[in-house]
Write a protein that holds these residues in place. Structure first.
Motif, PDB file in Angstrom:
ATOM      1  N   LYS A   1       0.829  -1.211   0.000  1.00 47.84           N
ATOM      2  CA  LYS A   1       0.000   0.000   0.000  1.00 47.84           C
ATOM      3  C   LYS A   1       0.863   1.260   0.000  1.00 47.84           C
ATOM      4  CE  LYS A   1      -2.445  -1.833   3.401  1.00 47.84           C
ATOM      5  NZ  LYS A   1      -3.454  -2.060   4.464  1.00 47.84           N
ATOM      6  N   ARG A   2       1.956   1.249   0.738  1.00 42.30           N
ATOM      7  CA  ARG A   2       2.843   2.422   0.724  1.00 42.30           C
ATOM      8  C   ARG A   2       3.483   2.616  -0.646  1.00 42.30           C
ATOM      9  NH1 ARG A   2       6.180   2.658   6.461  1.00 42.30           N
ATOM     10  NH2 ARG A   2       4.482   2.039   7.840  1.00 42.30           N
ATOM     11  N   LEU A   3       3.943   1.509  -1.243  1.00 39.66           N
ATOM     12  CA  LEU A   3       4.524   1.615  -2.581  1.00 39.66           C
ATOM     13  C   LEU A   3       3.495   2.085  -3.597  1.00 39.66           C
ATOM     14  CD1 LEU A   3       6.796  -1.555  -2.870  1.00 39.66           C
ATOM     15  CD2 LEU A   3       7.527   0.826  -3.100  1.00 39.66           C
ATOM     16  N   PHE A   4       2.268   1.617  -3.471  1.00 41.81           N
ATOM     17  CA  PHE A   4       1.224   2.026  -4.400  1.00 41.81           C
ATOM     18  C   PHE A   4       1.071   3.548  -4.388  1.00 41.81           C
ATOM     19  CE2 PHE A   4      -3.151   3.465  -4.903  1.00 41.81           C
ATOM     20  CZ  PHE A   4      -3.382   3.091  -6.218  1.00 41.81           C
ATOM     21  N   PHE A   5       0.949   4.134  -3.216  1.00 44.58           N
ATOM     22  CA  PHE A   5       0.776   5.586  -3.150  1.00 44.58           C
ATOM     23  C   PHE A   5       2.045   6.320  -3.564  1.00 44.58           C
ATOM     24  CE2 PHE A   5      -2.953   4.519  -0.532  1.00 44.58           C
ATOM     25  CZ  PHE A   5      -3.883   5.354  -1.145  1.00 44.58           C
ATOM     26  N   PHE A   6       3.206   5.737  -3.288  1.00 42.36           N
ATOM     27  CA  PHE A   6       4.454   6.351  -3.732  1.00 42.36           C
ATOM     28  C   PHE A   6       4.484   6.480  -5.248  1.00 42.36           C
ATOM     29  CE2 PHE A   6       8.769   5.747  -5.378  1.00 42.36           C
ATOM     30  CZ  PHE A   6       9.415   6.853  -4.825  1.00 42.36           C
ATOM     31  N   PHE A   7       4.198   5.383  -5.952  1.00 42.13           N
ATOM     32  CA  PHE A   7       4.213   5.424  -7.414  1.00 42.13           C
ATOM     33  C   PHE A   7       3.047   6.242  -7.963  1.00 42.13           C
ATOM     34  CE2 PHE A   7       6.756   1.425  -6.939  1.00 42.13           C
ATOM     35  CZ  PHE A   7       7.896   1.885  -7.594  1.00 42.13           C
ATOM     36  N   ALA A   8       1.889   6.157  -7.308  1.00 43.26           N
ATOM     37  CA  ALA A   8       0.735   6.933  -7.779  1.00 43.26           C
ATOM     38  C   ALA A   8       1.009   8.430  -7.706  1.00 43.26           C
ATOM     39  CB  ALA A   8      -0.502   6.578  -6.958  1.00 43.26           C
ATOM     40  N   ASP A   9       1.715   8.859  -6.666  1.00 43.96           N
ATOM     41  CA  ASP A   9       2.034  10.282  -6.514  1.00 43.96           C
ATOM     42  C   ASP A   9       2.958  10.777  -7.617  1.00 43.96           C
ATOM     43  OD1 ASP A   9       0.491  10.290  -4.258  1.00 43.96           O
ATOM     44  OD2 ASP A   9       2.146  10.539  -2.836  1.00 43.96           O
ATOM     45  N   ARG A  10       3.771   9.889  -8.169  1.00 47.46           N
ATOM     46  CA  ARG A  10       4.721  10.301  -9.200  1.00 47.46           C
ATOM     47  C   ARG A  10       4.018  10.680 -10.498  1.00 47.46           C
ATOM     48  NH1 ARG A  10      10.005   9.222  -9.371  1.00 47.46           N
ATOM     49  NH2 ARG A  10       9.951   8.255 -11.443  1.00 47.46           N
TER      50      ARG A  10
ATOM     51  N   LYS B   1       9.122   2.878   9.944  1.00 50.56           N
ATOM     52  CA  LYS B   1       9.774   2.885   8.639  1.00 50.56           C
ATOM     53  C   LYS B   1       9.840   1.478   8.056  1.00 50.56           C
ATOM     54  CE  LYS B   1      12.686   6.764  10.096  1.00 50.56           C
ATOM     55  NZ  LYS B   1      14.072   7.225  10.384  1.00 50.56           N
ATOM     56  N   ARG B   2       9.862   1.420   6.730  1.00 49.14           N
ATOM     57  CA  ARG B   2      10.035   0.146   6.027  1.00 49.14           C
ATOM     58  C   ARG B   2      11.253   0.265   5.119  1.00 49.14           C
ATOM     59  NH1 ARG B   2       6.369  -1.006   9.062  1.00 49.14           N
ATOM     60  NH2 ARG B   2       4.627  -2.444   8.678  1.00 49.14           N
ATOM     61  N   SER B   3      12.227  -0.608   5.342  1.00 48.44           N
ATOM     62  CA  SER B   3      13.423  -0.615   4.495  1.00 48.44           C
ATOM     63  C   SER B   3      13.173  -1.556   3.325  1.00 48.44           C
ATOM     64  CB  SER B   3      14.640  -1.072   5.295  1.00 48.44           C
ATOM     65  OG  SER B   3      15.790  -1.104   4.467  1.00 48.44           O
ATOM     66  N   ILE B   4      12.921  -0.992   2.162  1.00 50.63           N
ATOM     67  CA  ILE B   4      12.613  -1.801   0.979  1.00 50.63           C
ATOM     68  C   ILE B   4      13.874  -2.105   0.180  1.00 50.63           C
ATOM     69  CG2 ILE B   4      11.289  -1.881  -1.171  1.00 50.63           C
ATOM     70  CD1 ILE B   4       9.182  -0.178   0.182  1.00 50.63           C
ATOM     71  N   VAL B   5      14.766  -1.126   0.072  1.00 57.26           N
ATOM     72  CA  VAL B   5      16.035  -1.357  -0.614  1.00 57.26           C
ATOM     73  C   VAL B   5      17.174  -0.991   0.322  1.00 57.26           C
ATOM     74  CG1 VAL B   5      15.128  -1.034  -2.935  1.00 57.26           C
ATOM     75  CG2 VAL B   5      15.960   0.945  -1.668  1.00 57.26           C
ATOM     76  N   ALA B   6      18.217  -1.791   0.277  1.00 64.07           N
ATOM     77  CA  ALA B   6      19.392  -1.499   1.091  1.00 64.07           C
ATOM     78  C   ALA B   6      20.068  -0.233   0.580  1.00 64.07           C
ATOM     79  CB  ALA B   6      20.359  -2.679   1.033  1.00 64.07           C
ATOM     80  N   ASP B   7      20.516   0.581   1.504  1.00 64.27           N
ATOM     81  CA  ASP B   7      21.207   1.839   1.155  1.00 64.27           C
ATOM     82  C   ASP B   7      20.321   2.790   0.355  1.00 64.27           C
ATOM     83  OD1 ASP B   7      23.592   0.858   2.347  1.00 64.27           O
ATOM     84  OD2 ASP B   7      24.065  -0.218   0.495  1.00 64.27           O
ATOM     85  N   GLY B   8      19.003   2.634   0.471  1.00 65.58           N
ATOM     86  CA  GLY B   8      18.101   3.550  -0.221  1.00 65.58           C
ATOM     87  C   GLY B   8      17.901   4.834   0.562  1.00 65.58           C
ATOM     88  N   LYS B   9      17.242   5.775  -0.059  1.00 67.77           N
ATOM     89  CA  LYS B   9      16.901   7.048   0.579  1.00 67.77           C
ATOM     90  C   LYS B   9      15.497   6.959   1.173  1.00 67.77           C
ATOM     91  CE  LYS B   9      20.614   9.421  -0.646  1.00 67.77           C
ATOM     92  NZ  LYS B   9      21.541  10.029   0.344  1.00 67.77           N
ATOM     93  N   LEU B  10      15.304   7.572   2.310  1.00 58.70           N
ATOM     94  CA  LEU B  10      14.008   7.517   2.975  1.00 58.70           C
ATOM     95  C   LEU B  10      13.040   8.509   2.349  1.00 58.70           C
ATOM     96  CD1 LEU B  10      12.327   6.321   5.339  1.00 58.70           C
ATOM     97  CD2 LEU B  10      13.059   8.318   6.680  1.00 58.70           C
ATOM     98  N   ASP B  11      11.937   7.997   1.858  1.00 58.31           N
ATOM     99  CA  ASP B  11      10.829   8.846   1.442  1.00 58.31           C
ATOM    100  C   ASP B  11       9.994   9.122   2.689  1.00 58.31           C
ATOM    101  OD1 ASP B  11       8.821   9.923  -0.698  1.00 58.31           O
ATOM    102  OD2 ASP B  11       7.642   8.562   0.572  1.00 58.31           O
TER     103      ASP B  11
ATOM    104  N   PRO C   1      15.234   3.669  -4.091  1.00 59.57           N
ATOM    105  CA  PRO C   1      16.494   3.969  -4.762  1.00 59.57           C
ATOM    106  C   PRO C   1      16.686   5.478  -4.887  1.00 59.57           C
ATOM    107  CG  PRO C   1      15.336   2.229  -5.909  1.00 59.57           C
ATOM    108  CD  PRO C   1      14.380   2.772  -4.885  1.00 59.57           C
ATOM    109  N   GLU C   2      17.925   5.912  -4.813  1.00 58.48           N
ATOM    110  CA  GLU C   2      18.215   7.348  -4.820  1.00 58.48           C
ATOM    111  C   GLU C   2      17.645   8.053  -6.043  1.00 58.48           C
ATOM    112  OE1 GLU C   2      22.042  10.366  -4.141  1.00 58.48           O
ATOM    113  OE2 GLU C   2      22.310   8.178  -4.197  1.00 58.48           O
ATOM    114  N   ILE C   3      17.628   7.361  -7.188  1.00 53.11           N
ATOM    115  CA  ILE C   3      17.120   7.981  -8.413  1.00 53.11           C
ATOM    116  C   ILE C   3      15.630   8.328  -8.300  1.00 53.11           C
ATOM    117  CG2 ILE C   3      16.521   5.804  -9.534  1.00 53.11           C
ATOM    118  CD1 ILE C   3      17.540   7.005 -12.149  1.00 53.11           C
ATOM    119  N   PHE C   4      14.911   7.645  -7.398  1.00 56.64           N
ATOM    120  CA  PHE C   4      13.474   7.902  -7.217  1.00 56.64           C
ATOM    121  C   PHE C   4      13.211   8.889  -6.084  1.00 56.64           C
ATOM    122  CE2 PHE C   4      13.428   3.886  -9.456  1.00 56.64           C
ATOM    123  CZ  PHE C   4      12.357   4.009 -10.312  1.00 56.64           C
ATOM    124  N   HIS C   5      14.251   9.362  -5.436  1.00 58.76           N
ATOM    125  CA  HIS C   5      14.057  10.203  -4.251  1.00 58.76           C
ATOM    126  C   HIS C   5      13.970  11.657  -4.640  1.00 58.76           C
ATOM    127  CE1 HIS C   5      15.188  12.258  -0.440  1.00 58.76           C
ATOM    128  NE2 HIS C   5      14.440  11.286   0.075  1.00 58.76           N
TER     129      HIS C   5
END
Length: 258
Positions: free
Chosen positions: A206-215, A235-245, A253-257
């Motif tokens: 559900k968090r990912l859904f709204f993250f992508f929907a907002d984009r 918090k939910r760590s989905i990718v290692a070394d990722g940036k926190l939304d 991933p940093e490219i999506f932050h």
């Protein structure tokens, strides 16, 4: 009664095995077919084995649609085509080939014989236990019934299929793939999404859904409010070394932050 009519009556139970589908030996016996009649049908090649304990009519090959329909006949619960396979069926994942691997979803455990079926298609079985409240999912009307000869198979809606895809991010599906799919989901139903988000038990999905929907801010996004759904806490760590939304408290991933 003529010999022909007598033989016809003896073989009437074969209608329990629709052409292009299969049944299990156990299921047939549970329907009242005698072991003697079953053995005779196998010996006379009216039934042929697809794998141990699984049989089909000898005149029509079994395709993946027949497998899906058969599973709904012989198992005590829904089995449906979902995820990437459903999106491909809806024409919403054109860059994903509808390959010889079909994604099947069910609250049931995978049958031990499924991987041994001697057909051209293979199947990935996904348990829905972590994703869906089964009762709420069935009430949502999100599963479409597709009729084939003497049977039916079930297909997940685009809305449902995308949420199922998100459950595979990032282990099987990359952020880039999920993002590309969301870009094309212009015409989703906000009413169906509302029902499915309430039926969904998977906080990360559900968090990912709204993250992508907002984009992409498709028109349907304006009719959904994240605060109406249980997005969990922390918090939910989905990718290692990722940036926190910080909006949805997930690492991306940093490219999506930003």
């Amino acid at each position: 009664m003529s010999t022909t009519n007598l033989q016809q009556n003896r073989d009437d139970w074969l209608t329990l095995v629709p052409h292009g589908q299969f049944v299990t030996r156990q299921w047939l016996l549970a329907q009242g077919v005698t072991l003697h009649a079953f053995d005779n049908a196998v010996k006379s090649a009216k039934l042929m084995p697809l794998t141990r304990g699984v049989y089909t009519r000898s005149d029509v090959p079994v395709a993946w649609q027949g497998v899906s329909a058969s599973l709904n006949r012989v198992l005590d619960g829904p089995v449906y085509v979902g995820g990437l396979s459903a999106l491909a069926q809806h024409g919403l994942a054109h860059y994903i080939s509808f390959s010889t691997v079909i994604e099947l979803y069910s609250p049931l455990p995978v049958p031990s014989w499924l991987g041994g079926l001697k057909i051209a298609t293979s199947f990935n079985w996904h348990s829905t236990a972590r994703i869906w409240d089964t009762s709420a999912l069935l009430k949502s009307g999100s599963l479409k019934t597709i009729s084939i000869h003497q049977g039916e198979w079930l297909l997940a809606s685009p809305e449902q299929a995308f949420l199922e895809v998100l459950a595979l991010v990032p282990s099987t599906i990359s952020f880039e793939q999920a993002d590309n799919i969301m870009q094309g989901l212009v015409n989703l139903s906000p009413r169906r999404l509302d029902s499915l988000l309430k039926a969904c038990k998977h906080v990360q999905v559900k968090r990912l859904f709204f993250f992508f929907a907002d984009r992409y801010q498709h028109a349907w996004r304006q009719k959904l409010h994240a605060e109406d759904y249980d997005l969990g806490a922390g918090k939910r760590s989905i990718v290692a070394d990722g940036k926190l939304d910080t909006t949805y408290n997930i690492t991306v991933p940093e490219i999506f932050h930003g």
